[in-house]
Design an enzyme around this catalytic site. Structure first.
Site, PDB file in Angstrom:
ATOM      1  N   ASP A  34       0.803  -1.309  -0.052  1.00  0.00           N
ATOM      2  CA  ASP A  34      -0.193  -0.094  -0.113  1.00  0.00           C
ATOM      3  C   ASP A  34       0.966   1.130   0.084  1.00  0.00           C
ATOM      4  O   ASP A  34       0.630   2.111   0.935  1.00  0.00           O
ATOM      5  CB  ASP A  34      -0.949  -0.009   1.175  1.00  0.00           C
ATOM      6  CG  ASP A  34      -1.803  -1.265   1.336  1.00  0.00           C
ATOM      7  OD1 ASP A  34      -2.998  -1.213   0.881  1.00  0.00           O
ATOM      8  OD2 ASP A  34      -1.361  -2.193   1.542  1.00  0.00           O
ATOM      9  N   TYR A  70      -1.500   4.428  -6.231  1.00  0.00           N
ATOM     10  CA  TYR A  70      -2.705   5.281  -5.722  1.00  0.00           C
ATOM     11  C   TYR A  70      -3.213   6.132  -6.771  1.00  0.00           C
ATOM     12  O   TYR A  70      -2.341   6.992  -7.326  1.00  0.00           O
ATOM     13  CB  TYR A  70      -2.569   5.638  -4.329  1.00  0.00           C
ATOM     14  CG  TYR A  70      -2.915   4.606  -3.341  1.00  0.00           C
ATOM     15  CD1 TYR A  70      -3.953   4.145  -2.978  1.00  0.00           C
ATOM     16  CD2 TYR A  70      -1.668   3.972  -2.817  1.00  0.00           C
ATOM     17  CE1 TYR A  70      -4.149   3.315  -2.175  1.00  0.00           C
ATOM     18  CE2 TYR A  70      -1.759   3.004  -1.997  1.00  0.00           C
ATOM     19  CZ  TYR A  70      -2.917   2.645  -1.356  1.00  0.00           C
ATOM     20  OH  TYR A  70      -3.185   1.534  -0.505  1.00  0.00           O
ATOM     21  N   ASN A 105      -6.738  -3.881  -4.463  1.00  0.00           N
ATOM     22  CA  ASN A 105      -7.943  -3.394  -5.263  1.00  0.00           C
ATOM     23  C   ASN A 105      -7.708  -1.989  -5.947  1.00  0.00           C
ATOM     24  O   ASN A 105      -8.492  -1.776  -6.788  1.00  0.00           O
ATOM     25  CB  ASN A 105      -9.345  -3.240  -4.238  1.00  0.00           C
ATOM     26  CG  ASN A 105      -8.628  -2.594  -2.987  1.00  0.00           C
ATOM     27  OD1 ASN A 105      -7.783  -3.131  -2.242  1.00  0.00           O
ATOM     28  ND2 ASN A 105      -9.527  -1.509  -2.517  1.00  0.00           N
ATOM     29  N   HIS A 208     -10.399  -2.792   7.626  1.00  0.00           N
ATOM     30  CA  HIS A 208     -11.525  -3.637   6.588  1.00  0.00           C
ATOM     31  C   HIS A 208     -11.788  -4.755   7.564  1.00  0.00           C
ATOM     32  O   HIS A 208     -12.763  -5.781   7.219  1.00  0.00           O
ATOM     33  CB  HIS A 208     -10.635  -4.059   5.414  1.00  0.00           C
ATOM     34  CG  HIS A 208     -10.538  -2.914   4.510  1.00  0.00           C
ATOM     35  ND1 HIS A 208      -9.049  -2.137   4.621  1.00  0.00           N
ATOM     36  CD2 HIS A 208     -11.463  -2.169   3.723  1.00  0.00           C
ATOM     37  CE1 HIS A 208      -9.125  -1.261   3.639  1.00  0.00           C
ATOM     38  NE2 HIS A 208     -10.500  -1.191   3.120  1.00  0.00           N
ATOM     39  N   HIS A 234      -3.456  -4.273   2.369  1.00  0.00           N
ATOM     40  CA  HIS A 234      -4.955  -3.720   2.429  1.00  0.00           C
ATOM     41  C   HIS A 234      -5.217  -2.879   3.612  1.00  0.00           C
ATOM     42  O   HIS A 234      -5.655  -1.696   3.320  1.00  0.00           O
ATOM     43  CB  HIS A 234      -6.022  -4.958   2.494  1.00  0.00           C
ATOM     44  CG  HIS A 234      -7.206  -4.610   2.017  1.00  0.00           C
ATOM     45  ND1 HIS A 234      -7.491  -3.553   1.045  1.00  0.00           N
ATOM     46  CD2 HIS A 234      -8.525  -4.894   2.474  1.00  0.00           C
ATOM     47  CE1 HIS A 234      -8.808  -3.471   0.686  1.00  0.00           C
ATOM     48  NE2 HIS A 234      -9.531  -4.075   1.716  1.00  0.00           N
ATOM     49  N   HIS A 236      -3.987  -0.448   6.419  1.00  0.00           N
ATOM     50  CA  HIS A 236      -2.666   0.501   6.232  1.00  0.00           C
ATOM     51  C   HIS A 236      -2.135   0.474   7.676  1.00  0.00           C
ATOM     52  O   HIS A 236      -2.079   1.415   8.377  1.00  0.00           O
ATOM     53  CB  HIS A 236      -3.341   1.738   5.777  1.00  0.00           C
ATOM     54  CG  HIS A 236      -3.667   1.818   4.360  1.00  0.00           C
ATOM     55  ND1 HIS A 236      -3.846   3.094   3.762  1.00  0.00           N
ATOM     56  CD2 HIS A 236      -3.546   0.867   3.451  1.00  0.00           C
ATOM     57  CE1 HIS A 236      -4.243   2.753   2.517  1.00  0.00           C
ATOM     58  NE2 HIS A 236      -4.150   1.514   2.281  1.00  0.00           N
TER      59      HIS A 236
END
Length: 316
Positions: A34, A70, A105, A208, A234, A236
């Site tokens: 990430d 990102y 994702n 999540h 996923h 962070h």
């Protein structure tokens, strides 16, 4: 040196990675996830510490747990974000080793085909990103799994995002075939250490939480086939949870840039060993009988260590 071959029993591409340590049976690598924000949100500071620790450990390679660019992946093979967020950020000598990456994702919100394109490897030879694949590094095999297509919400509640499902549909066929390939590969693996890498957490108390689709469909395969570690991004944060039904350790390294301070779900804290809601990364050192997992913050301070010993079976 990388040698590419096909597994005879499955469709997953296999990469043979010769380690740097003279055949002494040890492997070292760094795990980060990430991250891709053109150096912002302390990405560059995390990268600097990765380089420092990587030099100390004489790492063999780097693992990326996804969400590499990102906010919406790459726009194409010539998107300058690739060099701005990867090549020009991870400049330390120790980080010039091979990178093995999965898609997250956010990567699927852009041109997912671009990220797995061989053209990016020509721009920066360190980059190797595929949907699912295997890396054999002598005493350890790493099984990289494309977890995004398993998650229902990306198909049922897209929140106005567009996902690049060109290779994934029909989804049911894609995920079922992938599970069969992973099951076959981990079952037939003779590696001392078995590590599965995906973007989404199986277990997490972060933003999540647990990914129920993976708990139901992937976890039983890992539990039944001697997998030692499941590594993901996923959320962070940095996180370590022990499975309550097997020796599997769930390790989250998703703090490569923007972190979510104070964003803790805490719905299921079973097996929780460590949680940190800041930026950082993780290192892994393996020998034939020992493993050492270390989590670091953005300043390179050690936050958490976990050592596991493994009894070698005597030769018959």
């Amino acid at each position: 040196m990388l040698l590419v071959s096909r597994t005879a029993e499955a469709e997953l591409e296999r990469f043979e990675h010769s380690t740097r340590n003279g055949g002494d049976g040890s492997v070292s690598f760094i795990v980060v996830g990430d991250w891709g924000r053109r150096g912002a949100f302390n990405q560059s500071l995390v990268a600097f510490q990765m380089g420092r620790i990587g030099e100390t450990l004489d790492i063999d390679f780097v693992v990326s747990t996804g969400d590499n660019f990102y906010d919406n992946g790459l726009t194409g093979e010539n998107d300058t974000a690739f060099e701005d967020s990867f090549t020009n950020v991870y400049t330390a000598r120790s980080l010039q080793n091979q990178w093995y990456s999965v898609l997250g994702n956010h990567d699927y919100r852009g041109d997912a085909e671009a990220q797995v394109s061989p053209l990016l490897r020509k721009i920066d030879t360190r980059w190797l990103c595929l949907r699912s694949f295997i890396v054999n590094a002598e005493i350890v095999e790493l099984f990289f799994v494309d977890t995004t297509p398993f998650v229902d919400m990306y198909f049922t509640n897209t929140e106005n995002h567009t996902y690049d499902w060109r290779v994934v549909t029909p989804r049911e066929v894609y995920t079922e075939n992938l599970l069969k390939d992973i099951e076959t590969a981990v079952k037939e693996s003779t590696a001392i250490w078995k590590i599965v890498v995906g973007h989404h957490a199986i277990r997490s108390i972060g933003h999540h939480g647990d990914t129920e689709e993976l708990v139901q469909r992937l976890l039983p395969i890992l539990q039944a086939n001697g997998v030692d570690f499941y590594m993901n991004g996923h959320d962070h944060c940095l996180e370590h949870i022990s499975d309550t039904k097997s020796p599997i350790q769930f390790l989250t390294s998703g703090a490569g840039s923007k972190a979510w301070r104070g964003d803790v779900k805490g719905l299921n804290r079973e097996g929780l060993k460590f949680f940190y809601d800041g930026q950082g990364f993780m290192s892994v050192q393996l020998t034939q009988t020992e493993s050492a997992i270390v989590f670091y913050d953005v300043s390179g301070n050690v936050l958490h260590k976990w050592d596991v010993s493994k009894q070698l079976h005597p030769a018959i």
